[in-house]
Design an enzyme around this catalytic site. Structure first.
Site, PDB file in Angstrom:
ATOM      1  N   GLU B  60       0.825  -1.204   0.000  1.00 49.57           N
ATOM      2  CA  GLU B  60       0.000   0.000   0.000  1.00 49.57           C
ATOM      3  C   GLU B  60       0.862   1.258   0.000  1.00 49.57           C
ATOM      4  O   GLU B  60       0.533   2.249  -0.660  1.00 49.57           O
ATOM      5  CB  GLU B  60      -0.963  -0.021   1.194  1.00 49.57           C
ATOM      6  CG  GLU B  60      -2.053  -1.098   1.097  1.00 49.57           C
ATOM      7  CD  GLU B  60      -1.565  -2.518   1.383  1.00 49.57           C
ATOM      8  OE1 GLU B  60      -0.435  -2.675   1.903  1.00 49.57           O
ATOM      9  OE2 GLU B  60      -2.309  -3.468   1.087  1.00 49.57           O
ATOM     10  N   HIS B 129     -11.975  -5.679   7.933  1.00 52.20           N
ATOM     11  CA  HIS B 129     -12.767  -5.317   6.743  1.00 52.20           C
ATOM     12  C   HIS B 129     -13.926  -4.414   7.115  1.00 52.20           C
ATOM     13  O   HIS B 129     -14.971  -4.435   6.480  1.00 52.20           O
ATOM     14  CB  HIS B 129     -13.330  -6.570   6.051  1.00 52.20           C
ATOM     15  CG  HIS B 129     -12.293  -7.585   5.681  1.00 52.20           C
ATOM     16  ND1 HIS B 129     -11.892  -8.577   6.533  1.00 52.20           N
ATOM     17  CD2 HIS B 129     -11.565  -7.738   4.551  1.00 52.20           C
ATOM     18  CE1 HIS B 129     -10.965  -9.310   5.949  1.00 52.20           C
ATOM     19  NE2 HIS B 129     -10.735  -8.828   4.752  1.00 52.20           N
TER      20      HIS B 129
HETATM   21  C1  LIG Z   1      -2.032  -5.058   4.232  1.00 50.22           C
HETATM   22  C2  LIG Z   1      -3.021  -5.868   3.475  1.00 50.22           C
HETATM   23  N1  LIG Z   1      -3.300  -5.571   2.186  1.00 50.22           N
HETATM   24  C3  LIG Z   1      -4.225  -6.281   1.502  1.00 50.22           C
HETATM   25  C4  LIG Z   1      -4.892  -7.316   2.083  1.00 50.22           C
HETATM   26  C5  LIG Z   1      -5.970  -8.078   1.306  1.00 50.22           C
HETATM   27  N2  LIG Z   1      -5.503  -9.430   0.954  1.00 50.22           N
HETATM   28  C6  LIG Z   1      -5.778 -10.490   1.746  1.00 50.22           C
HETATM   29  S1  LIG Z   1      -5.054 -11.894   1.208  1.00 50.22           S
HETATM   30  C7  LIG Z   1      -4.390 -11.115  -0.143  1.00 50.22           C
HETATM   31  C8  LIG Z   1      -3.527 -11.883  -1.091  1.00 50.22           C
HETATM   32  C9  LIG Z   1      -2.317 -12.485  -0.448  1.00 50.22           C
HETATM   33  O1  LIG Z   1      -1.636 -13.311  -1.332  1.00 50.22           O
HETATM   34  P1  LIG Z   1      -0.390 -14.152  -0.883  1.00 50.22           P
HETATM   35  O2  LIG Z   1       0.523 -13.348  -0.040  1.00 50.22           O
HETATM   36  O3  LIG Z   1       0.210 -14.779  -2.087  1.00 50.22           O
HETATM   37  O4  LIG Z   1      -0.987 -15.277   0.092  1.00 50.22           O
HETATM   38  P2  LIG Z   1      -1.988 -16.483  -0.261  1.00 50.22           P
HETATM   39  O5  LIG Z   1      -3.368 -15.968  -0.026  1.00 50.22           O
HETATM   40  O6  LIG Z   1      -1.739 -16.899  -1.644  1.00 50.22           O
HETATM   41  O7  LIG Z   1      -1.661 -17.562   0.722  1.00 50.22           O
HETATM   42  C10 LIG Z   1      -4.751  -9.762  -0.155  1.00 50.22           C
HETATM   43  C11 LIG Z   1      -4.357  -8.794  -1.184  1.00 50.22           C
HETATM   44  C12 LIG Z   1      -4.578  -7.593   3.433  1.00 50.22           C
HETATM   45  N3  LIG Z   1      -5.172  -8.608   4.107  1.00 50.22           N
HETATM   46  N4  LIG Z   1      -3.654  -6.873   4.094  1.00 50.22           N
END
Ligand SMILES: Cc1ncc(C[n+]2csc(CCOP(=O)(O)OP(=O)(O)O)c2C)c(N)n1
Ligand SMILES: [Mg+2]
Lengths: 416, 338
Positions: B60, B129
């Protein structure tokens, strides 16, 4: 030279935006990924100078070959009984996920995230830890709890936010917390806890204890600044921490290339910090355990951090709010070359003569019964919208150790 | 006139502006190919290409920092933070950089940037959220802060925000993306397709920043509110047969003080309603302004109804959310002088 001169000599610039190999409608394609043969990657001593093992950040450590045999220098660490136990843990996690996924669809909870295809990572890693060590997990490492014998009923009560929820209904489903089981409270904000794991490990070193920490992050979240903060602290203070990256190829709809950029691998991120970095087949229970044991031993010997990239595939949706068919080919998970972790360990055990199709089927049924029984018990304490609930009073508790007057006033106003 | 959801009207605003001005670029997590987790940017990459609408790495601070760099170059970035709850890594970029760039460079560099993010609760999203962090932005000199409450305003305000020469924080109450929500969680929500404010003209139009609107004329008391709580306030007033004047602030900064003073001077009573936590919330600013400007017209203390001062809980969502019964109680108390 004038601006114009530069433009003539070099032409206009253009922005590079990475794209995955295929999109929905296309044929799944992993031809750009190379997978070394099982047994082909060397196993350096744990005290090897990080400079002398940079190659391991660009390979993939694998133990199980296509015939289901365990081969090479990372093999032969686990007994038949330990492997059967590992298989049971992964099967339990998968069954647990399937039941909770359905429960969410039935409205018994608001949200769920499963591990489909990634069960080996957290289940095998947990076996390299001991009581007192601490994980700083993401939402996709419940195998740490299952393999750590945390009671399934408690996990479900948390998911249902019911009257027995150990977190009193305050936290989103699956954001468990158990200090006793070496599972740090999950916040839900990505990457924030990676650096906390390093700090926890530094504390153990400051106190001259013997505990180590394990940090967890997904491929997508390695883009966060906190990931890089963790690497610099771990590198500078040689913190006794294992820095885990679960590369399941996807971050919601975004393929791993957006977070990885021009770097060959996620493991290679460690090299600039002088942190030894290993890549491992995340769908190979034996390889995951072997690497976890190597990295935890390094930490315990006060040799510092290790970065480990688990190469795996998120076979399911990101969460119950997601539909992957909108951004990746439907059959991509079947085309994933590293196969299914449960099938691979099952075949290995059969090849060893320690398992059979009958025992597998029987175990599957047993596990399903156990999970259903746990679910019945958990549901007797309520689900999100029915039955026993945490009280509205609980909502005001625990903001501080001692409730300040303004919150007491508000609780009174709320009439609870 | 076509009716749209708030998601569609927000998308329409970006589409309209991308069409008119090639300097408008849109990016954020999952924003490109997929079109955003709430689908607000769906189709924009296909239409304008992936150098105008693209996926960002999950960072972010990076998203906002890069947007500041682009804005200072002359682009007009309109970036998305997936949930307001995840904006904090970008807070330094917003507070120390975007907000002060014009001032500290004496206008040498400026930051015409929009940072969009869904806010508010009511979706069982728990503490990550559901937050309403508007006061964290209104407290910062150099930012504008907008909270639309319906599809018509959302499009017009977002176009104004994109055209604005300064950084704008654009907060989208996610609970009303698909229809106005009056706080009665056990009743079905009317979709925007059945609501007058779901009528969204095609093409370019603006709703000016800094102008509030009266959602309801009334004589007994004034309710100052914004976002989802506009509908909760309407429901509460109707259920208690109170002739309330309901002011939807739409922009918190700059604030339409004139409309507020005019209304409170007429009714002599004022209630502030927001979802965000009470202490140091935007309601405190509103209450202070009302007493500064309308003290001699007030017949009762200014009341505030807000989220409790706890993190946003998961299971106790409806105990936490300041719904119609809590708002109604405050209305009655303010009228009866309890
Ligand atoms: C600081 C922050 N930004 C955005 C999100 C929203 N978000 C939740 S999971 C995710 C994707 C994460 O992907 P990855 O790190 O590859 O983990 P995976 O879900 O594949 O295990 C996002 C963008 C969040 N939880 N926290
Ligand atoms: Mg991922």
């Amino acid at each position: 030279m004038s601006d114009d001169g530069i433009a003539v000599e070099f032409g206009p610039l253009s922005l590079h935006v990475p794209e995955p190999a295929v999109r929905p409608g296309g044929e799944p394609d992993f031809s750009n990924v190379t997978f070394p043969d099982a047994g082909s990657v060397r196993r350096p001593d744990v005290d090897t100078n990080p400079e002398d093992m940079r190659d391991l950040a660009f390979s993939i450590i694998r133990v199980l070959n296509p015939e289901g045999e365990a081969v090479g220098p990372w093999a032969n660490l686990l007994t038949d009984d330990q492997l059967v136990e590992g298989l049971r843990h992964m099967m339990t996690l998968r069954t647990f996920d399937a039941r909770m996924q359905i429960a969410q669809r039935q409205g018994k909870t608001s949200f769920y995230m499963q591990h489909l295809g990634e069960e080996a990572v957290s289940c095998a890693f947990r076996k390299a830890l001991v009581q007192g060590d601490m994980n700083f997990p993401t939402y996709r490492q419940a195998g740490l709890l299952i393999a750590g014998e945390y009671p399934m009923v408690e996990m479900m009560c948390q998911i249902y936010s019911n009257e027995r929820d150990p977190l009193k209904g305050r936290q989103l489903p699956i954001m468990y917390s158990s200090k006793e089981h070496g599972f740090f409270s999950i916040s839900g904000n990505l990457a924030t806890q990676y650096i906390q794991a390093v700090g926890w490990a530094m504390a153990s070193a400051i106190k001259k204890d013997s505990k180590i920490a394990a940090a967890w992050i997904g491929d997508g979240s390695t883009a966060e600044s906190d990931f890089h903060a963790a690497l610099v602290f771990a590198s500078t203070y040689k913190a006794p921490v294992v820095l885990n990256i679960v590369n399941n190829q996807w971050a919601i709809s975004t393929f791993q290339g957006i977070a990885r950029g021009g770097s060959g691998t996620f493991a290679a991120r460690g090299l600039g910090f002088g942190i030894p970095a290993l890549r491992v087949d995340g769908n190979d229970y034996l390889a995951v355990f072997a690497v976890a044991q190597w990295a935890t031993e390094r930490a315990r010997r006060n040799l510092g951090p290790t970065l480990v990239e688990y190469v795996t595939y998120r076979a399911g949706a990101h969460s119950t709010s997601d539909d992957p068919s909108a951004y990746r080919p439907k059959m991509e998970s079947e085309a994933w070359p590293l196969g299914d972790p449960i099938m691979r360990l099952k075949n290995h055990l059969i090849a060893r003569g320690a398992w059979s199709e009958e025992r597998h089927t029987q175990t599957e049924a047993e596990i399903l019964d156990t999970v259903i029984a746990a679910q019945k018990e958990a549901e007797s304490f309520g689900t999100l919208h029915a039955g026993g609930k945490p009280s509205a009073r609980d909502m005001f508790e625990g903001v501080y150790e001692e409730m300040p007057p303004h919150l007491r006033r508000q609780r009174q106003q709320a009439g609870v | 006139m076509p009716r749209k959801t708030m998601i569609e009207s927000i998308r329409d605003a970006m589409d309209t502006m991308m069409e008119r001005d090639e300097n408008v670029v849109v990016f954020g997590e999952d924003v490109g190919f997929f079109g955003g987790v709430f689908r607000c940017t769906q189709g924009l990459q296909a239409k304008y290409g992936k150098t105008r609408c693209f996926d960002a790495p999950i960072n972010e601070a990076g998203i906002v920092g890069a947007a500041i760099g682009m804005a200072s170059y002359g682009l007009k970035p309109c970036v998305e933070i997936q949930f307001a709850d995840y904006v904090y890594p970008a807070y330094d970029q917003i507070v120390s950089e975007a907000a002060r760039l014009r001032y500290r460079s004496n206008g040498d560099f400026t930051c015409p940037m929009v940072v969009r993010m869904p806010v508010g609760g009511g979706i069982f999203g728990g503490q990550t959220h559901s937050q309403s962090p508007e006061a964290l932005f209104t407290h910062v000199s150099g930012l504008k802060v907008v909270v639309p409450s319906n599809p018509y305003d959302a499009k017009g305000l977002l176009i104004s925000a994109i055209e604005d020469p300064d950084p704008v924080i654009f907060l989208e109450p996610k609970r009303i993306y698909n229809g106005p929500f009056d706080g009665h969680h056990d009743r079905p929500v009317t979709p925007w397709s059945k609501h007058d404010l779901g009528e969204v003209p095609d093409g370019h139009y603006t709703v000016p920043l800094g102008k509030a609107i009266k959602r309801r004329e009334g004589s007994q008391l004034t309710i100052l509110t914004y976002g989802t709580m506009v509908y909760v306030a309407e429901a509460a007033a109707a259920e208690h047969n109170i002739d309330a004047e309901i002011i939807d602030l739409r922009t918190l900064l700059p604030l339409d003080l004139e409309t507020i003073i005019e209304s409170v001077s007429k009714t002599g009573r004022c209630i502030v309603v927001h979802e965000a936590t009470l202490t140091s919330g935007f309601g405190a600013e509103l209450a202070a302004l009302v007493q500064e400007h309308c003290f001699y017209k007030l017949e009762a203390p200014v009341a505030r109804v807000a989220g409790w001062d706890t993190p946003y809980p998961h299971a106790q969502e409806w105990d936490y959310f300041p719904g119609p019964s809590r708002v109604g109680r405050a209305l009655v108390e303010t009228l009866e002088g309890l």
